[in-house]
Scaffold this motif. Sequence first.
Motif, PDB file in Angstrom:
ATOM      1  N   VAL A 147       0.835  -1.205   0.000  1.00  0.00           N
ATOM      2  CA  VAL A 147       0.000   0.000   0.000  1.00  0.00           C
ATOM      3  C   VAL A 147       0.866   1.250   0.000  1.00  0.00           C
ATOM      4  N   GLU A 151       1.018   4.133  -2.937  1.00  0.00           N
ATOM      5  CA  GLU A 151       0.796   5.548  -2.630  1.00  0.00           C
ATOM      6  C   GLU A 151       1.990   6.396  -3.053  1.00  0.00           C
ATOM      7  N   LYS A 157      -6.440   5.571  -6.195  1.00  0.00           N
ATOM      8  CA  LYS A 157      -7.228   4.623  -5.411  1.00  0.00           C
ATOM      9  C   LYS A 157      -8.637   4.430  -5.950  1.00  0.00           C
ATOM     10  N   SER A 188      -7.213   1.179   3.355  1.00  0.00           N
ATOM     11  CA  SER A 188      -6.128   1.672   2.506  1.00  0.00           C
ATOM     12  C   SER A 188      -6.659   2.514   1.352  1.00  0.00           C
ATOM     13  N   GLY A 189      -7.918   2.299   1.021  1.00  0.00           N
ATOM     14  CA  GLY A 189      -8.507   2.994  -0.125  1.00  0.00           C
ATOM     15  C   GLY A 189      -8.405   2.195  -1.405  1.00  0.00           C
ATOM     16  N   TYR A 190      -7.600   1.112  -1.402  1.00  0.00           N
ATOM     17  CA  TYR A 190      -7.466   0.277  -2.591  1.00  0.00           C
ATOM     18  C   TYR A 190      -8.449  -0.892  -2.494  1.00  0.00           C
TER      19      TYR A 190
END
Length: 350
Positions: A147, A151, A157, A188-190
């Motif tokens: 992650v 980033e 994302k 994580s947003g993913y």
Amino acid sequence: MFDKTRLIGATALTVALLGGTAASAQTAGTVAFLMPDQASTRYEEHDFPGFQAEMENLCPDCTVIYQNANADVALQQQQFNSAITQGAKVIVLDPVDSSAAASLVQLAQSQGVKIIAYDRPIPDVPADYYVSFDNEAIGQAIAESLVAHLEETGVPKDVGGVLQINGSPTDAAAGLIRDGIDAGLDNSGYTTLAEYDTPDWAPPKAQEWTSGQITRFGDEIVGVVAANDGTAGGAIAAFKAAGVDPVPPVTGNDATNAALQLIIAGDQYNTISKPSEIVAAAAAQVAVQLLNGETPEAETTLYDTPSQLFVPVVVTRENIKEEIFDTGIASAEDICTGRYAEGCAELGIE
């Protein structure tokens, strides 16, 4: 040889930590070291040699039985029964099937045989001791590392997501690694595009599944969280076979020679350095103490079992020289061959 003291860090592997008397033990006896499969080369190349060396050091008159079940539950049961028949008083067991191993623990303990769960825990029945790296921490570490990399490299994302390749559904340690991965990906947003439990940790199965996901998702795949180096290698092979260039960042675990080469070449993003010799030596110390009728000290408890869990180290191309080669875990002579020589030279590995 690698520097054990440096690698273990805060959980230093010392006789004092495990009770203080194993090194002076003179009691002879038979100890069995039963490993689960041959999908990974670690058991023959690292675990058993490390265990055998420490047993020879601590109890030169002891007899050590080694068997590998090759992912066969029935075969492991036969090997387990044979070890008891041959007089084993302590069995170090890395189970093929963590649930099925419960009956083995009960059988052994009913006959006064001590069980050390090794690498993979046995959740349903407490063993006498459990020795491993912290599997949940491993999963979380590789996922968080991926992650952070996504980033840092500006991967958005809101487009695409990651694949998650777990280990064997019959392996409780794989479940812990999966839990750690989930924790590392949560918030994580993913997005996790798809998830797979790999039967017997078999790399060809991971490759086959990944190939299907490449067909399904294409360039939406921005990364892969693979639970070990074998499944990572399978995923990477799938991307290469599909002509994907560059391969999305893929995690791993175990720091196998093949994975180290893939990291140096830029094909695999990370792995976990957990020299199996460290855990194997700890298991040998506990085994000798149990032979002597002693109670090994434990730093924690997992599944109602006194446990010793060692801390993993994430390895990427940025720290591979320091963590792997400068410590002597691997040598340039073994790793920097053929097409990997150029990458080693770039990293100052010689």
